[in-house]
Design a protein around this motif. Structure first.
Motif, PDB file in Angstrom:
ATOM      1  N   ARG A   1       0.685  -1.217  -0.020  1.00  0.00           N
ATOM      2  CA  ARG A   1       0.002  -0.128  -0.043  1.00  0.00           C
ATOM      3  C   ARG A   1       0.963   1.266  -0.215  1.00  0.00           C
ATOM      4  N   PRO A   2       1.620   1.488  -1.194  1.00  0.00           N
ATOM      5  CA  PRO A   2       2.513   2.516  -0.992  1.00  0.00           C
ATOM      6  C   PRO A   2       1.732   3.868  -1.300  1.00  0.00           C
ATOM      7  N   SER A   3       2.119   4.896  -0.561  1.00  0.00           N
ATOM      8  CA  SER A   3       1.604   6.562  -1.129  1.00  0.00           C
ATOM      9  C   SER A   3       2.582   6.648  -1.989  1.00  0.00           C
TER      10      SER A   3
ATOM     11  N   SER B   1      -7.327   9.791 -15.650  1.00  0.00           N
ATOM     12  CA  SER B   1      -6.492   9.327 -16.897  1.00  0.00           C
ATOM     13  C   SER B   1      -4.965  10.145 -16.496  1.00  0.00           C
ATOM     14  N   SER B   2      -4.954  10.971 -15.776  1.00  0.00           N
ATOM     15  CA  SER B   2      -3.928  11.860 -15.590  1.00  0.00           C
ATOM     16  C   SER B   2      -2.634  11.051 -15.411  1.00  0.00           C
ATOM     17  N   LEU B   3      -2.720   9.915 -14.547  1.00  0.00           N
ATOM     18  CA  LEU B   3      -1.480   8.982 -14.419  1.00  0.00           C
ATOM     19  C   LEU B   3      -1.883   7.919 -14.394  1.00  0.00           C
ATOM     20  N   ARG B   4      -0.981   6.974 -14.797  1.00  0.00           N
ATOM     21  CA  ARG B   4      -1.202   5.580 -15.068  1.00  0.00           C
ATOM     22  C   ARG B   4      -0.245   4.649 -14.271  1.00  0.00           C
ATOM     23  N   LEU B   5      -0.687   3.795 -13.423  1.00  0.00           N
ATOM     24  CA  LEU B   5       0.364   2.776 -12.962  1.00  0.00           C
ATOM     25  C   LEU B   5       0.194   1.302 -13.468  1.00  0.00           C
ATOM     26  N   GLU B   6       1.331   0.714 -14.009  1.00  0.00           N
ATOM     27  CA  GLU B   6       1.263  -0.153 -14.726  1.00  0.00           C
ATOM     28  C   GLU B   6       1.993  -1.552 -14.006  1.00  0.00           C
TER      29      GLU B   6
ATOM     30  N   PRO C   1      -5.951   0.646 -10.852  1.00  0.00           N
ATOM     31  CA  PRO C   1      -6.643   1.895 -10.739  1.00  0.00           C
ATOM     32  C   PRO C   1      -6.164   2.756  -9.420  1.00  0.00           C
ATOM     33  N   LEU C   2      -6.044   4.169  -9.777  1.00  0.00           N
ATOM     34  CA  LEU C   2      -5.566   4.952  -8.801  1.00  0.00           C
ATOM     35  C   LEU C   2      -6.558   6.116  -8.296  1.00  0.00           C
ATOM     36  N   ARG C   3      -6.522   6.425  -6.989  1.00  0.00           N
ATOM     37  CA  ARG C   3      -7.374   7.425  -6.592  1.00  0.00           C
ATOM     38  C   ARG C   3      -6.293   8.661  -6.300  1.00  0.00           C
ATOM     39  N   LEU C   4      -6.627   9.851  -7.219  1.00  0.00           N
ATOM     40  CA  LEU C   4      -5.606  11.066  -7.252  1.00  0.00           C
ATOM     41  C   LEU C   4      -6.196  12.148  -6.597  1.00  0.00           C
TER      42      LEU C   4
ATOM     43  N   LEU D   1       0.910  16.178  -5.609  1.00  0.00           N
ATOM     44  CA  LEU D   1      -0.423  15.042  -6.046  1.00  0.00           C
ATOM     45  C   LEU D   1      -0.107  13.840  -5.440  1.00  0.00           C
ATOM     46  N   LEU D   2      -1.202  13.099  -4.900  1.00  0.00           N
ATOM     47  CA  LEU D   2      -0.912  11.947  -4.035  1.00  0.00           C
ATOM     48  C   LEU D   2      -1.819  11.063  -5.017  1.00  0.00           C
ATOM     49  N   ALA D   3      -1.286   9.519  -5.355  1.00  0.00           N
ATOM     50  CA  ALA D   3      -1.808   8.657  -6.030  1.00  0.00           C
ATOM     51  C   ALA D   3      -1.825   7.530  -5.104  1.00  0.00           C
ATOM     52  N   LEU D   4      -3.109   7.030  -4.867  1.00  0.00           N
ATOM     53  CA  LEU D   4      -3.277   6.049  -3.889  1.00  0.00           C
ATOM     54  C   LEU D   4      -3.800   4.737  -4.681  1.00  0.00           C
ATOM     55  N   PRO D   5      -3.282   3.606  -4.977  1.00  0.00           N
ATOM     56  CA  PRO D   5      -3.950   2.528  -5.638  1.00  0.00           C
ATOM     57  C   PRO D   5      -5.363   2.051  -4.701  1.00  0.00           C
ATOM     58  N   LEU D   6      -6.306   1.698  -5.569  1.00  0.00           N
ATOM     59  CA  LEU D   6      -7.520   1.560  -5.021  1.00  0.00           C
ATOM     60  C   LEU D   6      -7.721   0.120  -4.123  1.00  0.00           C
ATOM     61  N   SER D   7      -6.696  -0.781  -4.435  1.00  0.00           N
ATOM     62  CA  SER D   7      -6.591  -2.050  -3.761  1.00  0.00           C
ATOM     63  C   SER D   7      -4.991  -2.296  -3.346  1.00  0.00           C
ATOM     64  N   PRO D   8      -4.682  -2.971  -2.414  1.00  0.00           N
ATOM     65  CA  PRO D   8      -3.498  -3.364  -2.078  1.00  0.00           C
ATOM     66  C   PRO D   8      -2.433  -3.898  -3.454  1.00  0.00           C
ATOM     67  N   LEU D   9      -1.404  -3.804  -3.576  1.00  0.00           N
ATOM     68  CA  LEU D   9      -0.677  -4.215  -4.844  1.00  0.00           C
ATOM     69  C   LEU D   9      -0.203  -5.458  -4.603  1.00  0.00           C
ATOM     70  N   ALA D  10      -0.184  -6.749  -5.593  1.00  0.00           N
ATOM     71  CA  ALA D  10       0.394  -7.738  -5.686  1.00  0.00           C
ATOM     72  C   ALA D  10       1.892  -7.549  -5.840  1.00  0.00           C
ATOM     73  N   PRO D  11       2.780  -8.554  -5.156  1.00  0.00           N
ATOM     74  CA  PRO D  11       4.296  -8.219  -5.258  1.00  0.00           C
ATOM     75  C   PRO D  11       4.358  -8.430  -6.831  1.00  0.00           C
ATOM     76  N   GLY D  12       5.541  -7.434  -7.241  1.00  0.00           N
ATOM     77  CA  GLY D  12       5.926  -7.287  -8.553  1.00  0.00           C
ATOM     78  C   GLY D  12       6.424  -6.139  -8.770  1.00  0.00           C
ATOM     79  N   ILE D  13       6.647  -5.895 -10.003  1.00  0.00           N
ATOM     80  CA  ILE D  13       7.369  -4.605 -10.673  1.00  0.00           C
ATOM     81  C   ILE D  13       6.348  -3.639 -11.239  1.00  0.00           C
ATOM     82  N   TYR D  14       6.290  -2.327 -10.753  1.00  0.00           N
ATOM     83  CA  TYR D  14       5.184  -1.274 -11.420  1.00  0.00           C
ATOM     84  C   TYR D  14       6.018  -0.414 -11.915  1.00  0.00           C
ATOM     85  N   ARG D  15       5.307   0.426 -12.754  1.00  0.00           N
ATOM     86  CA  ARG D  15       5.812   1.460 -13.302  1.00  0.00           C
ATOM     87  C   ARG D  15       4.655   2.774 -13.222  1.00  0.00           C
TER      88      ARG D  15
END
Ligand code: HEC
Length: 275
Positions: free
Chosen positions: A174-176, A193-198, A211-214, A224-238
């Motif tokens: 749950r990173p901020s 659509s302002s930011l995308r977390l892949e 999906p992010l809440r901005l 600008l704070l971007a909070l993932p709507l649900s916990p992120l599974a382990p892995g690499i994100y950009r």
């Protein structure tokens, strides 16, 4: 379409300070008061952000809290500190803001400085600690509304000056995600659509987006704070700013981000399983 990794760390003038994380209390005199032994900094400490920056954050905290290796993504150099403090959730205790304007008791920064935070050590890490008179000046600035520094030296151009998590960081589920910007954001133009977390797949290509809440942190329009709507599974994100015309990130003066025409990767980080 090419994607460039923007090397945020290189933009930080204080990046060179990262190496010297010695915890020797640089900048504090024998009584735990900042600055007075060197006598260097702009008169006595007063309850405004510029004074706190030059007496406390720059000389004492940036020994560690600077550049991409800043603990908990908290950079306290002058270019980044305000955006990453005011209205931004703590990494260690996300339920608390690092600085909650008007409420020093519930500001994680104060809890860390006074040594009663729920997680981790008292700051500055390893001591010597700030004396209560100094902490009280920081409390007063927060009580007074945690106003930003006077906008005399606003850098030209609308740009991202820092991103947390920094490239290469390992974070929990749950990173901020925080962007620090050189100018106030136009809040009316922020949308999904302002930011995308892949999520990055094995081939390096995007394997879906999260999906992010901005939102702009309370009282802090240069972040600008971007909070993932649900916990992120382990892995690499950009984290990607989509190419124009998609990007909704614009300054209050109407300048847009991403004007170079490409989607830009702002940071790439790893979510690790809890230990
Ligand atoms: C010697 C290195 C060092 C110095 C100097 C230092 N810190 Fe830290 N700071 C850390 C480390 C390491 C952590 C994470 C571990 C912990 O909290 O104990 C941290 C964590 C923090 C956090 C928690 C951030 C979050 O989002 O949860 C705050 C707030 C903080 N420091 C503020 C300060 C301030 C303000 C100063 C200067 C007065 C300072 N630190 C000086 C090393 C340092």
């Amino acid at each position: 379409m090419t994607r460039r990794l923007v090397l945020i760390a290189a933009w930080s003038s204080a990046a060179a300070a990262v190496a010297g994380c010695a915890g020797n209390g640089a900048g504090l005199d024998a009584n735990g008061r900042p600055g007075s032994s060197t006598g260097a900094v702009n008169g006595p400490l007063t309850a405004d952000f510029a004074s706190i920056q030059s007496h406390v954050f720059t000389p004492i905290c940036t020994v560690c809290h600077a550049g991409a290796a800043a603990p908990q993504g908290l950079r306290l150099d002058a270019a980044n500190s305000y955006a990453l403090l005011v209205g931004v959730p703590s990494t260690e205790v996300p339920a608390l803001l690092r600085v909650k304007a008007g409420d020093p008791d519930n500001s994680y920064l104060v809890q860390k400085l006074e040594g009663h935070a729920a997680v981790g050590a008292r700051m500055p890490f390893g001591g010597p600690y700030l004396d209560q008179a100094t902490i009280d000046v920081i409390r007063q600035w927060i009580t007074d509304g945690a106003a930003p520094p006077a906008a005399t030296a606003a850098p030209p151009g609308f740009a991202i000056t820092a991103v947390t998590p920094a490239p290469g960081d390992a974070v929990d589920a749950r990173p901020s995600i925080v962007l620090a910007l050189s100018q106030d954001l136009d809040q009316t133009r922020i949308d999904a659509s302002s930011l995308r977390l892949e999520r990055v797949g094995p081939s390096g290509a995007a394997a879906g987006s999260v999906p992010l809440r901005l939102r702009v942190p309370a009282g802090n329009p240069r972040a600008l704070l971007a909070l993932p709507l649900s916990p992120l599974a382990p892995g690499i994100y950009r984290l990607v700013v989509p190419a124009p015309p998609d990007t909704g990130l614009a300054s209050i003066g109407g300048e847009r981000l991403g004007a170079r025409g490409d989607a830009q990767t702002l940071t790439e980080f790893e979510v690790v399983p809890p230990t």
